[in-house]
Structures are given as C-alpha cells and as structure tokens.
Design a protein around this motif. Structure first.
Motif, short mmCIF file in Angstrom:
data_model
loop_
_atom_site.label_atom_id
_atom_site.label_comp_id
_atom_site.label_asym_id
_atom_site.label_seq_id
_atom_site.Cartn_x
_atom_site.Cartn_y
_atom_site.Cartn_z
N LYS A 187 0.86 -1.18 0.00
CA LYS A 187 0.00 0.00 0.00
C LYS A 187 0.90 1.23 0.00
N GLU A 222 -3.66 13.72 -2.28
CA GLU A 222 -3.93 14.31 -3.58
C GLU A 222 -5.19 15.16 -3.45
N ASN A 277 -5.10 9.25 -0.29
CA ASN A 277 -5.39 8.17 -1.24
C ASN A 277 -4.43 7.03 -0.98
#
Ligand SMILES: [Zn+2]
Length: 129
Positions: free
Chosen positions: A97, A102, A107
């Motif tokens: 991950k 953003e 995110n």
C-alpha cells in the motif's frame, strides 16, 4: 536524510544504492521499495530503468507520470506480503500500500505487483489483482 520507503533507515543505506546502480538490488521487495522512493523523489529515469521493457511507459506517459508524482504528497509505504523474489528467483510478487495526499485527501494505491528479472536485474512487470 531518511529513506522515503522506510523512515527508520538512512536513504544512503537504503534506496540510494539502488538509484545509483540497479544491479545492487537483490530482491523484488527492494526493487519495489526503490521504485516507491523514486516516485517520492520524482526520479523518472529510475522508474523507467526499473520497468520491464515490454510494459515500460512511453515518453508521453513518462511526462504524465512525472507530473503526477510531483503533484501529490507522498505519505508512506507499507509492504504487506511477498512471494518468491529472492536473489535466486526469476519472478516474484510484492503486495503493498502506498499512501499519498492528492487534492487534500488521503489516497492509497493497494497493488499486488509482479516483478521479474531482465538484463540480470529486477524490474517491475505489471500489477495483478
Ligand atoms: Zn528505501
């Protein structure tokens, strides 16, 4: 400076080695980490170098990737799982991950990536689901 892929290690003891010489990368996980750090540092040449030739982004895509990598604020990398990808393997997978900000929101890219060897060093091939 600390390494983007692991803040408890110095960059010079971690991904800098890969960025200087991709042949020093021994495992698929290390290659994946060095690519994350290259995203953080917007080192697009390394991202291209560490990409399998059959799936390498075009020049146009390269520019878009650079723009995007610079536009987001990278938070951290978590490596969740690996299969094969040791020094003696030709293939391997890394599930990870990658967290980033953003447009004011957190995110995450959650990906199970395929890595293989090309020209005697590890490269990123593609993502599988
Ligand atoms: Zn690192």
């Amino acid at each position: 400076m600390n390494c983007p892929c692991n803040p408890s290690i110095k960059y010079s003891d971690c991904c800098e080695k890969a960025h200087r010489n991709i042949h020093t990368v021994k495992t698929a996980e290390a290659l994946m980490r060095s690519r994350y750090s290259a995203f953080v540092m917007a080192n697009i040449d390394y991202l291209q170098q560490s990409h399998h030739t059959t799936t390498k982004p075009s020049k146009r895509e390269k520019k878009d990737i650079e723009k995007w990598a610079k536009s987001v604020e990278w938070i951290k990398l978590e490596v969740l799982n690996t299969t094969h990808g040791t020094q003696n393997d030709m293939n391997g997978t890394v599930e990870f991950k990658a967290f980033f900000m953003e447009n004011g929101a957190v995110n995450v890219i959650h990906e199970n990536s395929n890595f293989s060897k090309e020209n005697n060093h590890w490269v990123y091939l593609d993502a599988s689901n």
